[in-house]
Design an enzyme around this catalytic site. Structure first.
Site, PDB file in Angstrom:
ATOM      1  N   ALA A  65      11.987  -2.950   5.635  1.00  0.00           N
ATOM      2  CA  ALA A  65      11.078  -2.736   6.755  1.00  0.00           C
ATOM      3  C   ALA A  65      10.241  -1.504   6.451  1.00  0.00           C
ATOM      4  O   ALA A  65      10.653  -0.641   5.660  1.00  0.00           O
ATOM      5  CB  ALA A  65      11.880  -2.529   8.037  1.00  0.00           C
ATOM      6  N   GLY A 109      15.420  -4.785   4.681  1.00  0.00           N
ATOM      7  CA  GLY A 109      14.831  -5.995   5.260  1.00  0.00           C
ATOM      8  C   GLY A 109      14.385  -6.991   4.205  1.00  0.00           C
ATOM      9  O   GLY A 109      14.331  -8.197   4.472  1.00  0.00           O
ATOM     10  N   GLU A 112      17.360  -8.892   3.453  1.00  0.00           N
ATOM     11  CA  GLU A 112      17.690  -9.701   4.643  1.00  0.00           C
ATOM     12  C   GLU A 112      16.779 -10.924   4.765  1.00  0.00           C
ATOM     13  O   GLU A 112      17.249 -12.023   5.076  1.00  0.00           O
ATOM     14  CB  GLU A 112      17.595  -8.812   5.899  1.00  0.00           C
ATOM     15  CG  GLU A 112      18.703  -7.758   5.924  1.00  0.00           C
ATOM     16  CD  GLU A 112      18.504  -6.702   7.012  1.00  0.00           C
ATOM     17  OE1 GLU A 112      17.436  -6.068   7.055  1.00  0.00           O
ATOM     18  OE2 GLU A 112      19.423  -6.519   7.823  1.00  0.00           O
ATOM     19  N   GLU A 132      19.962   1.054   4.097  1.00  0.00           N
ATOM     20  CA  GLU A 132      19.640   1.657   5.407  1.00  0.00           C
ATOM     21  C   GLU A 132      20.464   2.907   5.680  1.00  0.00           C
ATOM     22  O   GLU A 132      20.004   3.862   6.289  1.00  0.00           O
ATOM     23  CB  GLU A 132      19.859   0.623   6.529  1.00  0.00           C
ATOM     24  CG  GLU A 132      18.828  -0.503   6.563  1.00  0.00           C
ATOM     25  CD  GLU A 132      19.174  -1.685   5.679  1.00  0.00           C
ATOM     26  OE1 GLU A 132      20.095  -1.572   4.827  1.00  0.00           O
ATOM     27  OE2 GLU A 132      18.522  -2.733   5.836  1.00  0.00           O
TER      28      GLU A 132
HETATM   29  C1  LIG Z   1      15.097  -4.145   8.403  1.00  0.00           C
HETATM   30  C2  LIG Z   1      16.153  -3.066   8.569  1.00  0.00           C
HETATM   31  C3  LIG Z   1      16.464  -2.844   9.991  1.00  0.00           C
HETATM   32  O1  LIG Z   1      17.335  -3.507   7.978  1.00  0.00           O
HETATM   33  C4  LIG Z   1      15.722  -1.729   8.063  1.00  0.00           C
HETATM   34  C5  LIG Z   1      15.151  -1.539   6.706  1.00  0.00           C
HETATM   35  O2  LIG Z   1      14.748  -2.376   5.962  1.00  0.00           O
HETATM   36  S1  LIG Z   1      15.040   0.112   6.361  1.00  0.00           S
HETATM   37  C6  LIG Z   1      14.273   0.154   4.770  1.00  0.00           C
HETATM   38  C7  LIG Z   1      15.248  -0.027   3.699  1.00  0.00           C
HETATM   39  N1  LIG Z   1      14.609   0.195   2.421  1.00  0.00           N
HETATM   40  C8  LIG Z   1      14.677   1.356   1.765  1.00  0.00           C
HETATM   41  O3  LIG Z   1      15.274   2.314   2.214  1.00  0.00           O
HETATM   42  C9  LIG Z   1      13.957   1.416   0.429  1.00  0.00           C
HETATM   43  C10 LIG Z   1      12.870   2.466   0.458  1.00  0.00           C
HETATM   44  N2  LIG Z   1      12.182   2.557  -0.821  1.00  0.00           N
HETATM   45  C11 LIG Z   1      12.730   3.154  -1.894  1.00  0.00           C
HETATM   46  O4  LIG Z   1      13.861   3.595  -1.891  1.00  0.00           O
HETATM   47  C12 LIG Z   1      11.876   3.260  -3.109  1.00  0.00           C
HETATM   48  O5  LIG Z   1      10.528   3.066  -2.735  1.00  0.00           O
HETATM   49  C13 LIG Z   1      12.216   2.210  -4.208  1.00  0.00           C
HETATM   50  C14 LIG Z   1      13.595   2.549  -4.815  1.00  0.00           C
HETATM   51  C15 LIG Z   1      12.211   0.809  -3.675  1.00  0.00           C
HETATM   52  C16 LIG Z   1      11.143   2.306  -5.343  1.00  0.00           C
HETATM   53  O6  LIG Z   1      11.019   3.640  -5.786  1.00  0.00           O
HETATM   54  P1  LIG Z   1       9.741   4.058  -6.661  1.00  0.00           P
HETATM   55  O7  LIG Z   1       9.550   3.077  -7.768  1.00  0.00           O
HETATM   56  O8  LIG Z   1       9.940   5.486  -7.022  1.00  0.00           O
HETATM   57  O9  LIG Z   1       8.483   3.859  -5.694  1.00  0.00           O
HETATM   58  P2  LIG Z   1       8.074   4.799  -4.457  1.00  0.00           P
HETATM   59  O10 LIG Z   1       7.121   5.846  -4.963  1.00  0.00           O
HETATM   60  O11 LIG Z   1       9.250   5.256  -3.707  1.00  0.00           O
HETATM   61  O12 LIG Z   1       7.293   3.759  -3.527  1.00  0.00           O
HETATM   62  C17 LIG Z   1       5.947   3.364  -3.787  1.00  0.00           C
HETATM   63  C18 LIG Z   1       5.229   3.392  -2.459  1.00  0.00           C
HETATM   64  O13 LIG Z   1       5.820   2.431  -1.590  1.00  0.00           O
HETATM   65  C19 LIG Z   1       6.223   3.080  -0.385  1.00  0.00           C
HETATM   66  N3  LIG Z   1       7.424   2.430   0.143  1.00  0.00           N
HETATM   67  C20 LIG Z   1       8.469   1.982  -0.535  1.00  0.00           C
HETATM   68  N4  LIG Z   1       9.374   1.451   0.281  1.00  0.00           N
HETATM   69  C21 LIG Z   1       8.882   1.572   1.515  1.00  0.00           C
HETATM   70  C22 LIG Z   1       9.360   1.214   2.800  1.00  0.00           C
HETATM   71  N5  LIG Z   1      10.523   0.557   2.981  1.00  0.00           N
HETATM   72  N6  LIG Z   1       8.608   1.499   3.876  1.00  0.00           N
HETATM   73  C23 LIG Z   1       7.411   2.115   3.737  1.00  0.00           C
HETATM   74  N7  LIG Z   1       6.901   2.462   2.536  1.00  0.00           N
HETATM   75  C24 LIG Z   1       7.636   2.209   1.440  1.00  0.00           C
HETATM   76  C25 LIG Z   1       6.482   4.517  -0.797  1.00  0.00           C
HETATM   77  O14 LIG Z   1       6.435   5.345   0.323  1.00  0.00           O
HETATM   78  C26 LIG Z   1       5.339   4.739  -1.757  1.00  0.00           C
HETATM   79  O15 LIG Z   1       4.136   4.919  -1.050  1.00  0.00           O
HETATM   80  P3  LIG Z   1       3.383   6.331  -1.081  1.00  0.00           P
HETATM   81  O16 LIG Z   1       4.314   7.296  -0.413  1.00  0.00           O
HETATM   82  O17 LIG Z   1       3.163   6.644  -2.522  1.00  0.00           O
HETATM   83  O18 LIG Z   1       2.134   6.101  -0.305  1.00  0.00           O
END
Ligand SMILES: CC(C)(O)CC(=O)SCCNC(=O)CCNC(=O)[C@H](O)C(C)(C)COP(=O)(O)OP(=O)(O)OC[C@H]1O[C@@H](n2cnc3c(N)ncnc32)[C@H](O)[C@@H]1OP(=O)(O)O
Length: 258
Positions: A65, A109, A112, A132
């Site tokens: 998400a 998500g 999921e 999460e």
């Molecule tokens: C549905 C529910 C209720 O279950 C809740 C959820 O889904 S909560 C979200 C769970 N997901 C995460 O915690 C994963 C978050 N992302 C990461 O950990 C990392 O991005 C990665 C390991 C997937 C990849 O890392 P990396 O290659 O270093 O890329 P990044 O620089 O981190 O990301 C690039 C760019 O994408 C944006 N990004 C990534 N994931 C999300 C996200 N879930 N939501 C919003 N944005 C996301 C990240 O912020 C980067 O953008 P910029 O900051 O460069 O603009």
């Protein structure tokens, strides 16, 4: 219909939806989920489409998400909007078969949504996880329930409590994915698989899907009864007559979806 966060195309009798927010690793914002629901509605209503493939990019199926979008929500916002449940459920209520083709990250998500599909084909780069806990919340779109049913309590618990990711090989070993293909071939292989399904009798495919889904939700006794009744129902279709006649006559069946 113009979409901003997904690409929608048809490949013969297969509907292909590609999540397309590359800069955010396909983070599932409200607008994307809304568009996904509309695209699924359109394919569901299209008689030419017999099966659907949902995919992302080589780097990410979806990284969850949209954390930035949900970060500031209050409890009341989440509760009153029925946050996550609403909209997301459309993937699990589609009656036509839907295959998740997962390359790269399927986290939170993303994992999921993949699990809401009928089965998951994984590219060899796929990584699955429920991270999460690392951002101070828990899965809210089925992660604790569906993952546990797929992989068992121990592995699901470890993943939900630590945020550890699983690679494609581990996901295949524990039954989360049906099989692994080289990442570059994933979408073509998923479309080929979907096309094979689309060539079967549509009502009978739907019955098979309903019967397998029932195994997640009911007792063995009721599941077996439900299966048997659906099995009986197939004998009311023209396609069962055609399929069995074609077998006896040593020819390919010509299903009419009736
Ligand atoms: C549905 C529910 C209720 O279950 C809740 C959820 O889904 S909560 C979200 C769970 N997901 C995460 O915690 C994963 C978050 N992302 C990461 O950990 C990392 O991005 C990665 C390991 C997937 C990849 O890392 P990396 O290659 O270093 O890329 P990044 O620089 O981190 O990301 C690039 C760019 O994408 C944006 N990004 C990534 N994931 C999300 C996200 N879930 N939501 C919003 N944005 C996301 C990240 O912020 C980067 O953008 P910029 O900051 O460069 O603009």
């Amino acid at each position: 219909m113009p979409y901003e966060n997904i690409l929608v195309e048809t490949r013969g009798r297969v509907g292909l939806i590609t999540l397309n927010r590359p800069k955010a690793l396909n983070a599932l914002c409200v607008a994307l989920i809304d568009e996904l629901g509309k695209a699924l509605d359109a394919f569901e209503a299209d008689d030419e489409i017999g099966a659907i493939v949902l995919t992302g990019s080589e780097k990410a199926f979806a990284a969850g998400a949209d954390i930035k979008e949900m970060a500031g929500k209050s409890y009341m916002d989440a509760y009153l909007q029925d946050f996550i449940t609403k909209g997301w459920q459309r993937v699990s209520t589609v009656r036509k078969p839907i295959i998740a083709a997962v390359n790269g990250y399927a986290l939170g998500g993303g994992c999921e949504v993949a699990m809401m599909c009928d089965f998951i084909l994984a590219g060899d780069t796929a990584k699955f996880g429920q991270p999460e806990i690392t951002i101070g919340t828990i899965p809210g779109a089925g992660g604790t329930q569906r993952l546990t049913r797929f992989v068992g309590k121990s592995k699901a618990m470890e993943m939900c409590l630590t945020g550890r990711q699983m690679d494609a090989a581990e996901a295949e070993r524990c039954g989360l994915v049906s099989r692994i293909v080289p990442a570059a071939d994933l979408v073509d292989e998923a479309v080929k698989t979907a096309d094979r399904i689309a060539g079967m009798s549509r009502p009978v495919v739907m019955m098979a899907k309903e019967a397998v889904d029932a195994a997640f939700d009911t007792t063995l006794t009721h599941g077996l009864m439900f299966e048997r009744r659906l099995f009986h129902s197939t004998f009311a279709t023209e396609d069962q007559k055609e399929g069995m006649s074609a077998f006896a006559e040593k020819r390919q069946p010509n299903f009419k979806n009736r």
